[in-house]
Design a protein around this motif. Structure first.
Motif, PDB file in Angstrom:
ATOM      1  N   ASP A 140       0.835  -1.209   0.000  1.00 14.66           N
ATOM      2  CA  ASP A 140       0.000   0.000   0.000  1.00 14.66           C
ATOM      3  C   ASP A 140       0.866   1.254   0.000  1.00 14.66           C
ATOM      4  O   ASP A 140       0.619   2.194  -0.757  1.00 14.66           O
ATOM      5  CB  ASP A 140      -0.920   0.010   1.220  1.00 14.66           C
ATOM      6  N   ARG A 187      -3.037  -3.576  -8.364  1.00 17.36           N
ATOM      7  CA  ARG A 187      -3.427  -2.169  -8.221  1.00 17.36           C
ATOM      8  C   ARG A 187      -2.517  -1.213  -8.974  1.00 17.36           C
ATOM      9  O   ARG A 187      -2.823  -0.024  -9.102  1.00 17.36           O
ATOM     10  CB  ARG A 187      -3.451  -1.812  -6.738  1.00 17.36           C
ATOM     11  N   SER A 219      -3.882   1.148 -12.026  1.00 17.62           N
ATOM     12  CA  SER A 219      -4.677   2.328 -11.678  1.00 17.62           C
ATOM     13  C   SER A 219      -3.788   3.450 -11.162  1.00 17.62           C
ATOM     14  O   SER A 219      -4.060   4.639 -11.390  1.00 17.62           O
ATOM     15  CB  SER A 219      -5.732   1.968 -10.629  1.00 17.62           C
TER      16      SER A 219
END
Length: 392
Positions: free
Chosen positions: A196, A248, A251
């Motif tokens: 993250d 991810r 994106s």
């Protein structure tokens, strides 16, 4: 630990004390192939040779990565030994004029320029050789950045161009002969364990470069986002979640300018750490002022990473029942500190690690030793013999 490695260790027992690095090239190529297969279309994965520049590893990696990231003329020689046409990009904070000229003569794809003076040196060398050097400006961004083991930016370091000085460097890169500015290099930290946080970091890079394009009237072709993806040596079951990161990533990259044709990663540790092991024989065990020690053939002069990062490196015990000496065989159980053969109390590989049983003559195998082990160590301190290097 694989059966093949344990078998190798047991084969070596009985001769000179066991002391070796072992590398599983099949494990390496499976890991790297899985990573590169999930990268989005614009992305390229370069291998940062500083993590481990052993020739067999480089030859195994060459078909799987976009090329090699080097930081010295010596690393360039090793890259060219693998192949004259292997793509190479050249970083490092203190390139000599001779190294810059060597890089241009040997067809280095891009140079990552770290200062205004270095930019002038590249220009001078390229002009003298009648060529044009593609450059990325490495920028020390202001941050803040995620927590990681090492920080290269967001604070005073020797790396890159201070973000406040970027306008002058961009202007010079556009005006100097023999130089073509194609983008930016933004390697800001090392050993980030959070997918993250790393995605947030890349999003910050995308927004920053877009802002620079507007500010300077640029149109970037290449952005190098560095490496910095880490390995958790304390919790081997809790590693960087690459599959989630890769899912991810598209994106996040949508925030990068659409005309950027290439987004480069330059990972080292994350690619090769897991494929290497360091096996050392226990020469003695003893108690000193209430602390139990295992003294091994080897130490931080061969595997400096634990001392450098101040962590206890994970290991497993290979029990060896054979004991040919007539002397009593010492053993310990419970917390043990593993130290090497150097004449310094800093020669520590692991501290206060619980073991069921450990005897002189057993062998310890340290996992995840494929990166920044042998390469960063002071090999000839006390002039001990070098370890064996074995490649499966």
């Amino acid at each position: 630990m694989t059966e093949r490695l344990e078998g190798l260790v047991r084969e070596r027992v009985g001769g000179d004390p066991v002391c070796l690095f072992a590398y599983d090239l099949d494990r390496l190529t499976d890991h790297v192939r899985a990573i590169t297969a999930t990268l989005p279309r614009r992305c390229r994965m370069f291998y940062a040779m500083k993590a481990n520049s052993a020739d067999p590893l480089l030859r195994a990696l060459a078909p799987l990565v976009a090329g090699f990231e080097i930081a010295s003329g010596g690393e360039l020689d090793k890259a060219r030994a693998v192949g004259a046409d292997v793509p190479v990009i050249f970083g490092g904070p203190a390139k000599t004029p001779a190294e810059i000229e060597q890089a241009l003569k040997q067809g280095v794809q891009r140079l990552h320029v770290e200062s205004l003076l270095e930019l002038h040196r590249v220009s001078a060398a390229a002009t003298r050789l009648g060529t044009t050097a593609e450059v990325l400006l490495r920028v020390n961004l202001s941050g803040p950045f995620p927590t990681a083991t090492l920080a290269m930016a967001g604070k005073p370091t020797q790396f890159g161009i201070d973000e406040q000085d970027l306008p002058g460097c961009v202007s010079a890169a556009r005006e100097l002969p023999g130089v073509r500015l194609v983008g930016f290099h933004l390697h800001s930290l090392s050993n980030n364990l959070s997918a993250d946080a790393h995605l947030e970091l890349l999003a910050h890079y995308g927004r920053t470069v877009s802002q620079w394009e507007r500010e300077f009237g640029l149109r970037c072709e290449v952005i190098n986002v560095g490496g910095g993806i880490g390995v958790d040596y304390a919790r081997l079951d809790r590693q960087f979640d690459w599959p989630a990161f890769a899912r991810r990533l598209p994106s996040v990259l949508a925030e990068f300018p659409a005309h950027v044709r290439e987004i480069d990663f330059e990972c080292g540790r994350y690619l090769v750490a897991e494929c290497g092991s360091y096996a050392v024989e226990v020469l003695d065990v003893k108690r000193n002022h209430g602390v139990q020690y295992a003294l091994v053939r080897g130490g931080t002069h061969q595997f400096r990473l634990p001392s450098s990062w101040q962590h206890s490196h994970p290991f497993t015990v290979v029990p060896v029942d054979r004991w040919e000496s007539t002397a009593p065989r010492p053993e310990v159980s419970g917390p043990v500190t593993v130290v090497g053969e150097l004449c310094t109390p800093k020669d520590v590989l692991a501290r206060d690690v619980a073991v069921e049983r450990l005897r002189a003559g057993d062998v310890l195998v340290f996992s995840h030793a494929g990166a920044y082990g042998w390469e960063i160590s002071h090999h000839d301190f006390l002039s001990h013999p070098h370890p064996e290097h074995v490649f499966f």
